[in-house]
Enzyme design. Sequence first.
Site, PDB file in Angstrom:
ATOM      1  N   TYR A  80      43.099  35.704  42.296  1.00 26.61           N
ATOM      2  CA  TYR A  80      42.329  36.229  40.964  1.00 26.61           C
ATOM      3  C   TYR A  80      42.701  37.812  40.988  1.00 26.61           C
ATOM      4  O   TYR A  80      43.146  37.991  39.792  1.00 26.61           O
ATOM      5  CB  TYR A  80      41.017  35.731  41.091  1.00 26.61           C
TER       6      TYR A  80
ATOM      7  N   SER B 285      38.602  43.588  36.275  1.00 22.53           N
ATOM      8  CA  SER B 285      37.384  43.284  37.318  1.00 22.53           C
ATOM      9  C   SER B 285      37.369  44.162  38.201  1.00 22.53           C
ATOM     10  O   SER B 285      38.374  44.539  38.736  1.00 22.53           O
ATOM     11  CB  SER B 285      37.512  41.721  37.446  1.00 22.53           C
TER      12      SER B 285
ATOM     13  N   THR C 271      37.141  43.360  40.927  1.00 24.36           N
ATOM     14  CA  THR C 271      37.960  42.663  41.923  1.00 24.36           C
ATOM     15  C   THR C 271      39.329  43.482  42.421  1.00 24.36           C
ATOM     16  O   THR C 271      39.402  43.508  43.460  1.00 24.36           O
ATOM     17  CB  THR C 271      38.232  41.165  41.758  1.00 24.36           C
TER      18      THR C 271
ATOM     19  N   GLY D   4      37.670  35.937  50.800  1.00 27.42           N
ATOM     20  CA  GLY D   4      38.023  36.471  49.706  1.00 27.42           C
ATOM     21  C   GLY D   4      36.692  37.401  49.494  1.00 27.42           C
ATOM     22  O   GLY D   4      36.705  38.188  48.374  1.00 27.42           O
TER      23      GLY D   4
ATOM     24  N   LYS E 284      44.755  39.976  38.054  1.00 25.12           N
ATOM     25  CA  LYS E 284      44.042  41.239  37.363  1.00 25.12           C
ATOM     26  C   LYS E 284      45.068  42.436  37.612  1.00 25.12           C
ATOM     27  O   LYS E 284      45.252  43.178  36.557  1.00 25.12           O
ATOM     28  CB  LYS E 284      42.853  41.473  37.614  1.00 25.12           C
TER      29      LYS E 284
END
Length: 331
Positions: A150, A126, A128, A294, A154
């Site tokens: 999260y 991702s 992210t 976040g 990843k």
Amino acid sequence: MKKNKILVTGVAGYIGGTFAYEVLKMGFKVYGVDSFINSNRNNIDIFFKNFPRDFNFLEIDLANDILELKKVFDEFKPDFIVHFAGLKSVSESQEKPDLYMANNVGSTRNLLENMNSETFFIFSSSATVYGNNPNQPLTEDSPIEATSVYGMSKIECENLIKDYAFNKGVKSICLRYFNPVGSHQEFVVVEDYLNQPDNLMPKLIECVKNGKNTINVYGSDYKTKDGTGERDYIHIIDLVEGHIAAIDKVQKIENIDFFNLGTGQSTSVVELISTFNKTNEQNIKINYVDRRLGDVAICYSNPLKAHNELNWQAKLSLERMCKDSWEAVQK
Ligand code: NAD
């Protein structure tokens, strides 16, 4: 012999389901696994009905059902593993960090443990992983930084995959998705909302479905074109095509590679809501609230590496993404 067997994890989910449908249509054999932690059997029943010879499925939790997973590998002998399974809500990951790390990293490790240099791995990473980077657009060489649990999960998965690629010869591609939206036109796999959706498009759909005419927008004072967050939305069909290109590419690489899958267009929250309203004749209004923990201000891709090396490019417009997302739910 042609390599045509794909183990699809998270096959009951939004992206895994859409991908599985496309590759089954192309003539691949698919063995799907899912724990239904964020989905249900609907897609599975449709796959069995439409592709009785080429589809198989087992309900397992990849993070825990190690023996069952080994049986899948022994029985099916996959050529490719396309690993979509994972929990994906940023806010939920902050509330349940242990679950997110154990589920996402544990699943990836258990899959890699069953692989060897004959099997190829494609991973759903991702954008992210780029964290809060003021230098936009993001290339695959941009620095990596976690701003949520999260994101951390990843990054840890990518590092594990790197380890197995270099030390065990598992050729792998990590695809860093930007913001997938839209739906497949024939086979409607919509995002499921068992865990509170974090993303804007599912929230917009929820608003319309529930007859609400306002949506909360988190933050209006970011340093962006209109103060709201900017993202790179990509149609699910384009995203799935990126995976098909990666299946071809992964067989030709040395060990591991990373690709952004995005359009390269930066769209603000206000722009997305207004395009959604215009395309679908809706009138959802904005209610500004505080920023969310976040969230980053801007995140969009430089997709050049994927153009050049995967021979892939996103084609579908923001209007089409908005139209297909809403039509899928109506159907
Ligand atoms: P989804 O929740 O619709 O699908 C994920 C599927 O994985 C679900 O069916 C869930 O039940 C299953 N799953 C989760 N943990 C499992 C486990 N331990 N064992 C077996 N099955 C398990 O999500 P999606 O939108 O299809 O996302 C797929 C992947 O893409 C995820 O890894 C996600 O992190 C990544 N991703 C998604 C987005 C997005 O906006 N949708 C963006 C970037 C990356």
